[in-house]
Scaffold this motif. Structure first.
Motif, short mmCIF file in Angstrom:
data_model
loop_
_atom_site.label_atom_id
_atom_site.label_comp_id
_atom_site.label_asym_id
_atom_site.label_seq_id
_atom_site.Cartn_x
_atom_site.Cartn_y
_atom_site.Cartn_z
N ILE A 282 31.05 67.20 62.93
CA ILE A 282 31.57 66.72 61.76
C ILE A 282 32.22 67.18 60.51
O ILE A 282 33.12 67.06 60.37
CB ILE A 282 30.04 65.49 60.96
CG1 ILE A 282 29.39 64.53 62.35
CG2 ILE A 282 30.93 64.77 60.28
CD1 ILE A 282 28.75 63.78 61.97
N LEU A 283 31.21 68.45 60.08
CA LEU A 283 31.67 68.81 58.71
C LEU A 283 32.81 70.04 59.48
O LEU A 283 34.15 70.23 59.23
CB LEU A 283 30.71 70.15 57.92
CG LEU A 283 29.54 69.63 57.69
CD1 LEU A 283 28.53 70.33 57.00
CD2 LEU A 283 30.35 68.56 56.53
N ALA A 284 32.30 70.24 61.06
CA ALA A 284 33.65 71.06 61.23
C ALA A 284 35.49 70.06 61.57
O ALA A 284 36.28 70.44 60.90
CB ALA A 284 33.69 71.65 62.70
N SER A 285 35.41 68.83 62.36
CA SER A 285 35.84 68.29 61.82
C SER A 285 36.91 67.65 60.90
O SER A 285 38.17 67.39 60.77
CB SER A 285 35.93 66.55 63.16
OG SER A 285 35.12 67.04 63.91
N VAL A 286 36.02 67.78 59.47
CA VAL A 286 36.56 67.09 58.52
C VAL A 286 37.39 68.05 57.44
O VAL A 286 38.19 68.20 57.05
CB VAL A 286 34.92 66.50 57.34
CG1 VAL A 286 35.59 66.47 56.44
CG2 VAL A 286 34.55 65.63 57.55
N SER A 287 37.05 69.56 57.96
CA SER A 287 38.09 70.39 57.79
C SER A 287 38.78 70.64 58.14
O SER A 287 39.95 71.21 57.46
CB SER A 287 36.30 71.41 58.16
OG SER A 287 37.73 73.28 56.80
N SER A 288 38.81 70.26 59.49
CA SER A 288 39.88 70.86 60.20
C SER A 288 41.39 69.42 59.45
O SER A 288 42.10 69.68 59.46
CB SER A 288 40.02 70.26 61.50
OG SER A 288 41.55 70.36 62.13
N ILE A 289 40.95 68.38 59.94
CA ILE A 289 41.00 67.18 59.23
C ILE A 289 42.14 67.41 58.16
O ILE A 289 42.97 67.57 57.88
CB ILE A 289 40.69 65.95 59.14
CG1 ILE A 289 40.70 65.37 60.44
CG2 ILE A 289 41.46 64.64 58.34
CD1 ILE A 289 39.23 64.47 61.06
N PHE A 290 40.96 67.99 57.08
CA PHE A 290 41.71 67.64 55.68
C PHE A 290 42.83 69.11 55.55
O PHE A 290 44.01 69.51 53.97
CB PHE A 290 40.67 68.60 54.72
CG PHE A 290 40.99 69.65 53.54
CD1 PHE A 290 40.93 67.97 52.37
CD2 PHE A 290 41.11 70.05 52.95
CE1 PHE A 290 41.49 68.27 50.62
CE2 PHE A 290 41.28 70.59 51.91
CZ PHE A 290 41.70 69.33 50.81
N ASN B 47 21.43 68.79 63.26
CA ASN B 47 21.77 69.78 62.90
C ASN B 47 23.22 70.58 63.67
O ASN B 47 24.57 70.84 63.48
CB ASN B 47 21.45 70.78 63.66
CG ASN B 47 21.67 72.47 62.59
OD1 ASN B 47 21.85 72.73 61.25
ND2 ASN B 47 22.46 73.79 63.58
N HIS B 48 23.09 69.71 65.01
CA HIS B 48 24.72 70.61 65.35
C HIS B 48 25.60 69.26 65.18
O HIS B 48 26.66 69.38 65.97
CB HIS B 48 24.45 69.76 67.13
CG HIS B 48 26.03 70.20 68.48
ND1 HIS B 48 26.02 70.94 68.39
CD2 HIS B 48 26.18 69.05 68.96
CE1 HIS B 48 27.83 70.78 69.24
NE2 HIS B 48 27.01 69.79 69.59
N ARG B 49 25.25 67.95 65.50
CA ARG B 49 26.52 66.98 64.74
C ARG B 49 27.06 67.26 63.49
O ARG B 49 27.43 66.69 63.67
CB ARG B 49 25.24 65.77 64.86
CG ARG B 49 25.37 64.82 66.67
CD ARG B 49 24.15 63.40 66.68
NE ARG B 49 23.80 63.38 67.99
CZ ARG B 49 25.01 62.58 68.67
NH1 ARG B 49 26.08 61.68 67.77
NH2 ARG B 49 24.47 61.89 69.51
N VAL B 50 25.77 67.34 62.66
CA VAL B 50 26.79 67.84 61.10
C VAL B 50 27.71 68.86 61.15
O VAL B 50 28.49 69.15 60.52
CB VAL B 50 25.90 68.08 60.32
CG1 VAL B 50 25.95 69.10 59.40
CG2 VAL B 50 24.17 67.04 60.08
N LYS B 51 26.98 69.95 62.21
CA LYS B 51 28.23 71.09 62.17
C LYS B 51 29.68 70.40 61.98
O LYS B 51 30.87 71.03 62.21
CB LYS B 51 27.79 72.04 62.49
CG LYS B 51 26.63 72.96 62.09
CD LYS B 51 25.92 73.97 62.85
CE LYS B 51 25.14 75.44 62.37
NZ LYS B 51 24.50 76.34 63.16
#
Length: 352
Positions: free
Chosen positions: A161-169, A155-159
Motif C-alpha cells: 500500500i505504501l509503495a502504491s501511495v508513494s508511486s501515485i504521489f 506487513n506485506h500488505r502495508v508495504k
C-alpha cells in the motif's frame, strides 16, 4: 488402536508386566480415550514418534532404552509443547529418588506420579486433565501460528500500500501545475485506492465483487443522476489486486471525463460496460465509452492518467488497452483472459 500421527489427543501406554497394560487400556477405552499400547520397549520407541498426547508408564518399564527414547522425543518436540508423562510407582520403590532423577533427565515434560494401587477414577481424572492441557497447548500453538502469519501478511500488505501511495504521489506531482491541483488529484486517487481496500477487507479475503469495486469507484461521479454514467455487465469475483488496478484506472477515466471529456458538458454521458465471452477460454472485456461531450482529439501530451491506465491494464491483462479519440467520443477498451483477474470464470447476475 490406530491413531493419527498429527493428533495429540491420545494416550500411549507402556506397562508390559503382568496384566497392567491390558487393564489400563480397557479402563481408558471405557472412558472414551484413544489408546495405543506398546507391548515392549522396542514398540514404545516406535510409537512415541507419533506424538502421543499423554504417556502412561509403569516404573519397572523405565529401562534405559525407554528413558532415552523419551529424552530424544522431548528434545525434538516444539518449544510450545510440554508432554505429560504419568508414572505409576509401586509403594515399595524410592519415590523421591525416582522423581528427582526423572525430573533431571526429562526437563521438557510435565510429570505426574501415582502410587499403586491407584483408584481408576483418580487415574482417569488425571489423564483427562493432562489431555485437556495438551489440547490447550495445541490451541495456543495454532493461535500463535495464525497470529504470526497474520502479521507477516499485514506487513506485506502495508508495504504494498505504501509503495502504491508513494508511486501515485510521485506521478501526480510530476503532472501537477499547482499545489491545489496536486492536492485535489492526489486526494481523489488516494480515495479510490482506499475504497477498494475497504471493499476487499469487508469481503473477508483477497477477492472482491467487481460490481462493488465499480459502485465504489463511480458513485461520486453519479451525483447528477445515473443516466450520465451508466454501468452494465455481469457481476464476477475478482482478486483484490485486480480490483485496486481497475478502480484506479476508472478513477482516472472519470476524472479525465469531468475535466476534458463528456462529463464536462451537460449533455455528456459515459457508458461503462463489460462482458465475459468464451470460445475456448473465458475472456473479459471492459469498455469505457463517452458521448455528447466536446469535440475529441488526441492529446498532444500524455499525462499521468493515460500513462498509468496503459501500464496498469497491460500488466493486469497482458495486453495494453485500446484508446480511441474518435469525434463522437473518447473510448477505452481492454480485453484479456478472465483467469488473470478472477478465480471464478463464470458470469453471475447482471447489473442493470
Amino acid at each position: 488402536m490406530q491413531v493419527e500421527e498429527s493428533d495429540l489427543d491420545w494416550v500411549l501406554i507402556l506397562a508390559p508386566y503382568r496384566r497392567d497394560g491390558a487393564y489400563l487400556e480397557a479402563l481408558l477405552v471405557e472412558h472414551g480415550l484413544p489408546v495405543q499400547q506398546a507391548l515392549d520397549a522396542e514398540a514404545f520407541v516406535a510409537c512415541i514418534t507419533d506424538s502421543p498426547g499423554v504417556v502412561v508408564v509403569t516404573h519397572e518399564a523405565l529401562t534405559p532404552d525407554v528413558i532415552e527414547a523419551v529424552s530424544v522425543h522431548l528434545v525434538a518436540q516444539a518449544h510450545w509443547s510440554e508432554l505429560p508423562i504419568v508414572v505409576l510407582l509401586d509403594r515399595s520403590v524410592p519415590h523421591a529418588r525416582i522423581r528427582s532423577q526423572l525430573e533431571k533427565i526429562w526437563p521438557g515434560a510435565r510429570q505426574i506420579y501415582y502410587q499403586r494401587p491407584v483408584a481408576g477414577l483418580e487415574l482417569i481424572s488425571g489423564i483427562q486433565s493432562a489431555l485437556a492441557i495438551r489440547r490447550r497447548q495445541k490451541e495456543v500453538r495454532d493461535h500463535i501460528d495464525k497470529e504470526v502469519e497474520f502479521r507477516l501478511e499485514l506487513n506485506h500488505r502495508v508495504k504494498n500500500i505504501l509503495a502504491s501511495v508513494s508511486s501515485i504521489f510521485q506521478m501526480t506531482r510530476r503532472g501537477a501545475h499547482s499545489v491545489d491541483e496536486l492536492a485535489e488529484d492526489f486526494e481523489g486517487r488516494l480515495n479510490a485506492l482506499a475504497n477498494v481496500h475497504s471493499a476487499v477487507f469487508q469481503a473477508g479475503g483477497d477477492a472482491v465483487s467487481l460490481a462493488t469495486v465499480i459502485d465504489l469507484t463511480v458513485l461520486p461521479y453519479r451525483t447528477e443522476g445515473e443516466g450520465r454514467l451508466g454501468v452494465h455487465g455481469p457481476d464476477i469475483t475478482i482478486t483484490g489486486e485486480a480490483g485496486t488496478t481497475l478502480a484506479l484506472c476508472l478513477h482516472e477515466l472519470a476524472t479525465n471525463a469531468i475535466k476534458y471529456g463528456a462529463m464536462s458538458q451537460v449533455a455528456g454521458k459515459v457508458l461503462l460496460t463489460w462482458e465475459v465471452t468464451s470460445d475456448t477460454e473465458p475472456v473479459f472485456t471492459m469498455e469505457w465509452q463517452e458521448s455528447g461531450g466536446p469535440p475529441v482529439s488526441a492529446p498532444t501530451r500524455v499525462g499521468y492518467g493515460t500513462r498509468y491506465i496503459r501500464s496498469a491494464l497491460a500488466t493486469l491483462f497482458g495486453e495494453p488497452p485500446v484508446m480511441s479519440y474518435a469525434a463522437e467520443g473518447f473510448r477505452c477498451t481492454v480485453s484479456g483472459p478472465l483467469q488473470r483477474i478472477s478465480p471464478d470464470d463464470r458470469p453471475e447476475r447482471p447489473i442493470l
